[in-house]
Enzyme design. Structure first.
Site, mmCIF file in Angstrom:
data_model
loop_
_atom_site.group_PDB
_atom_site.id
_atom_site.type_symbol
_atom_site.label_atom_id
_atom_site.label_comp_id
_atom_site.label_asym_id
_atom_site.label_seq_id
_atom_site.Cartn_x
_atom_site.Cartn_y
_atom_site.Cartn_z
ATOM 1 N N ASP A 37 12.513 11.303 6.021
ATOM 2 C CA ASP A 37 11.922 11.981 4.497
ATOM 3 C C ASP A 37 13.443 12.704 4.114
ATOM 4 O O ASP A 37 14.297 12.239 4.586
ATOM 5 C CB ASP A 37 10.916 13.118 4.842
ATOM 6 C CG ASP A 37 9.990 13.381 3.876
ATOM 7 O OD1 ASP A 37 10.493 13.891 2.623
ATOM 8 O OD2 ASP A 37 8.710 13.214 3.889
ATOM 9 N N VAL A 64 14.526 6.599 0.597
ATOM 10 C CA VAL A 64 14.339 5.205 0.759
ATOM 11 C C VAL A 64 14.600 4.447 -0.443
ATOM 12 O O VAL A 64 14.641 3.165 -0.546
ATOM 13 C CB VAL A 64 12.708 5.018 0.471
ATOM 14 C CG1 VAL A 64 11.890 5.617 1.664
ATOM 15 C CG2 VAL A 64 12.056 5.652 -0.677
ATOM 16 N N ASN A 90 5.701 4.714 2.821
ATOM 17 C CA ASN A 90 4.520 5.683 2.234
ATOM 18 C C ASN A 90 5.374 6.537 1.386
ATOM 19 O O ASN A 90 4.701 7.309 0.342
ATOM 20 C CB ASN A 90 3.903 6.695 3.510
ATOM 21 C CG ASN A 90 3.317 7.848 2.923
ATOM 22 O OD1 ASN A 90 2.222 7.653 2.514
ATOM 23 N ND2 ASN A 90 3.863 8.876 3.245
ATOM 24 N N TYR A 155 3.857 5.511 -13.019
ATOM 25 C CA TYR A 155 3.298 5.679 -11.474
ATOM 26 C C TYR A 155 2.354 4.370 -11.320
ATOM 27 O O TYR A 155 2.246 3.821 -10.539
ATOM 28 C CB TYR A 155 2.569 6.874 -11.376
ATOM 29 C CG TYR A 155 1.634 7.146 -10.217
ATOM 30 C CD1 TYR A 155 2.730 7.635 -9.046
ATOM 31 C CD2 TYR A 155 0.566 7.089 -9.839
ATOM 32 C CE1 TYR A 155 2.075 7.834 -7.734
ATOM 33 C CE2 TYR A 155 -0.025 7.169 -8.425
ATOM 34 C CZ TYR A 155 0.954 7.587 -7.554
ATOM 35 O OH TYR A 155 0.205 7.755 -6.225
HETATM 36 P P1 NAP Z 1 3.758 14.401 -0.553
HETATM 37 O O1 NAP Z 1 2.811 15.214 0.348
HETATM 38 O O2 NAP Z 1 4.489 14.856 -1.647
HETATM 39 O O3 NAP Z 1 4.699 13.637 0.812
HETATM 40 C C1 NAP Z 1 5.558 12.934 0.147
HETATM 41 C C2 NAP Z 1 6.834 12.583 0.857
HETATM 42 O O4 NAP Z 1 7.703 11.749 0.350
HETATM 43 C C3 NAP Z 1 7.632 14.160 0.391
HETATM 44 O O5 NAP Z 1 8.109 14.880 1.610
HETATM 45 C C4 NAP Z 1 8.688 13.547 -0.522
HETATM 46 O O6 NAP Z 1 9.915 14.656 -0.337
HETATM 47 C C5 NAP Z 1 9.037 12.491 0.288
HETATM 48 N N1 NAP Z 1 9.812 11.475 -0.708
HETATM 49 C C6 NAP Z 1 10.013 11.546 -1.919
HETATM 50 N N2 NAP Z 1 10.800 10.748 -2.618
HETATM 51 C C7 NAP Z 1 11.551 10.239 -1.348
HETATM 52 C C8 NAP Z 1 12.716 9.500 -1.433
HETATM 53 N N3 NAP Z 1 13.391 8.909 -2.391
HETATM 54 N N4 NAP Z 1 12.749 8.988 -0.098
HETATM 55 C C9 NAP Z 1 12.295 9.517 1.095
HETATM 56 N N5 NAP Z 1 11.267 10.320 1.059
HETATM 57 C C10 NAP Z 1 10.823 10.526 -0.285
HETATM 58 O O7 NAP Z 1 2.778 13.043 -0.958
HETATM 59 P P2 NAP Z 1 1.358 12.516 -0.657
HETATM 60 O O8 NAP Z 1 0.445 12.760 -1.519
HETATM 61 O O9 NAP Z 1 1.312 12.755 0.933
HETATM 62 O O10 NAP Z 1 1.871 11.089 -1.014
HETATM 63 C C11 NAP Z 1 2.283 10.002 0.029
HETATM 64 C C12 NAP Z 1 1.820 8.810 -0.698
HETATM 65 O O11 NAP Z 1 0.578 8.477 -0.923
HETATM 66 C C13 NAP Z 1 2.813 8.392 -1.871
HETATM 67 O O12 NAP Z 1 3.431 7.265 -2.000
HETATM 68 C C14 NAP Z 1 1.840 8.556 -3.077
HETATM 69 O O13 NAP Z 1 2.153 8.134 -4.335
HETATM 70 C C15 NAP Z 1 0.491 8.049 -2.411
HETATM 71 N N6 NAP Z 1 -0.667 8.502 -3.008
HETATM 72 C C16 NAP Z 1 -1.035 9.756 -2.931
HETATM 73 C C17 NAP Z 1 -2.303 10.173 -3.247
HETATM 74 C C18 NAP Z 1 -2.991 11.627 -3.032
HETATM 75 O O14 NAP Z 1 -3.815 11.996 -3.994
HETATM 76 N N7 NAP Z 1 -2.152 12.493 -2.670
HETATM 77 C C19 NAP Z 1 -3.239 9.116 -3.901
HETATM 78 C C20 NAP Z 1 -2.478 8.042 -4.189
HETATM 79 C C21 NAP Z 1 -1.428 7.562 -3.422
HETATM 80 P P3 NAP Z 1 9.963 15.485 -1.915
HETATM 81 O O15 NAP Z 1 8.804 16.675 -1.645
HETATM 82 O O16 NAP Z 1 11.403 16.053 -1.890
HETATM 83 O O17 NAP Z 1 9.585 14.739 -3.062
#
Ligand code: NAP
Length: 254
Positions: A37, A64, A90, A155
């Site tokens: 991360d 990433v 992810n 997105y």
């Molecule tokens: P989250 O809690 O924000 O976790 C995502 C993690 O990825 C965060 O720790 C973030 O760090 C990290 N990250 C961001 N940019 C990065 C980079 N360049 N390199 C490495 N790590 C990075 O979000 P989540 O909801 O679990 O989302 C996980 C995945 O599910 C994402 O791809 C998201 O688009 C997808 N998704 C989520 C939902 C939902 O409803 N939650 C729905 C559909 C899809 P920072 O905090 O510093 O950004």
């Protein structure tokens, strides 16, 4: 217990939300987990929590979007554990609700860079690492990789790209006789810090609107997605490739 016993899993975005829940579940099910991360303190905490519960986990700082960082993380995983069986691409960033005619090119490129370039780099280095041994690559798309919604142009485009990148690489691996399965997972609204941020920006009305849009009346939990990833990563899914697993409380069914 033990559905991925003996396997080595690399999980990006593992410090938070869906990635964290998946790291914890795969470790509970016997995998050695390498989680990465940008958020080092929570990332180290997740790995320490897994170890305290009797699992095997380590954490690496890893952006990433940086190909050299992918080479380092995959290289260190192979030298430390000898193999890579599961890659969960992810890490991602959400949208901030910008209309397309007000969207800057910088914002578009930043979204693509993390959500699509980052997955491409993971797939590229994952396939290289798994060429001899086989494995499973799972990438997080979204319901917004399948249908459109207002103010989500960047997105949705990034997540639609993940969906078809997955299918193209699944076909490529099959045609090359590689035992690498490649799938996408499509979460609906899941209660994570990403969605929490959107709710904070949009206020109580945004929360109401999200809840109203849920056929089952509530958002999902990160563990709901982790369970799907566990299935796709396990040998139970040995005949599953190029597939899209929707876990959305019925959102796309209407
Ligand atoms: P989250 O809690 O924000 O976790 C995502 C993690 O990825 C965060 O720790 C973030 O760090 C990290 N990250 C961001 N940019 C990065 C980079 N360049 N390199 C490495 N790590 C990075 O979000 P989540 O909801 O679990 O989302 C996980 C995945 O599910 C994402 O791809 C998201 O688009 C997808 N998704 C989520 C939902 C939902 O409803 N939650 C729905 C559909 C899809 P920072 O905090 O510093 O950004």
């Amino acid at each position: 217990m033990g559905r991925v016993a003996g396997k080595v899993a690399l999980i990006t975005g593992g410090a938070s939300g869906i990635g964290r829940a998946t790291a914890e579940l795969l470790a509970e099910e016997g995998a050695t987990v390498v989680l990465t991360d940008l958020q080092d303190v929570p990332g180290e905490d997740v790995a320490a929590g897994i170890r305290a519960a009797g699992g095997k986990a380590s954490y690496f700082h890893h952006d990433v979007t940086d190909e050299a960082a992918w080479e380092k993380v995959v290289g260190e995983t192979l030298s430390e554990h000898g193999r890579l069986d599961i890659l969960f691409n992810n890490a991602g960033i959400g949208g901030t609700g910008v209309p397309v005619d007000e969207m800057s090119l910088d914002y578009w490129r930043q979204t693509m860079s993390v959500n699509l370039d980052g997955v491409f780099l993971g797939v590229k280095h994952g396939v290289r690492a798994m060429t001899e041994t086989g494995g499973a690559i799972i990438s997080t798309s979204s319901i917004l990789g399948m249908v459109g919604a207002p103010n989500t142009a960047a997105y949705s485009a990034s997540k639609g790209g993940v969906r078809l990148l997955t299918k193209a690489v699944a076909m490529e691996c099959a045609a090359r006789g590689l035992n690498i399965r490649v799938c996408s997972v499509h979460p609906g609204y899941i209660d994570t810090p990403m969605v929490g941020g959107a709710i904070q920006r949009g206020g109580p009305e945004r929360r109401e609107a999200i809840l109203k849009s849920q056929p089952m009346g509530q958002m999902g939990e990160p563990r709901d997605i982790a369970e799907g990833v566990l299935y796709l990563a396990s040998d139970a899914a040995k005949f599953v490739s190029g597939s899209e697993l929707i876990i959305d409380g019925g959102f796309l069914a209407r």
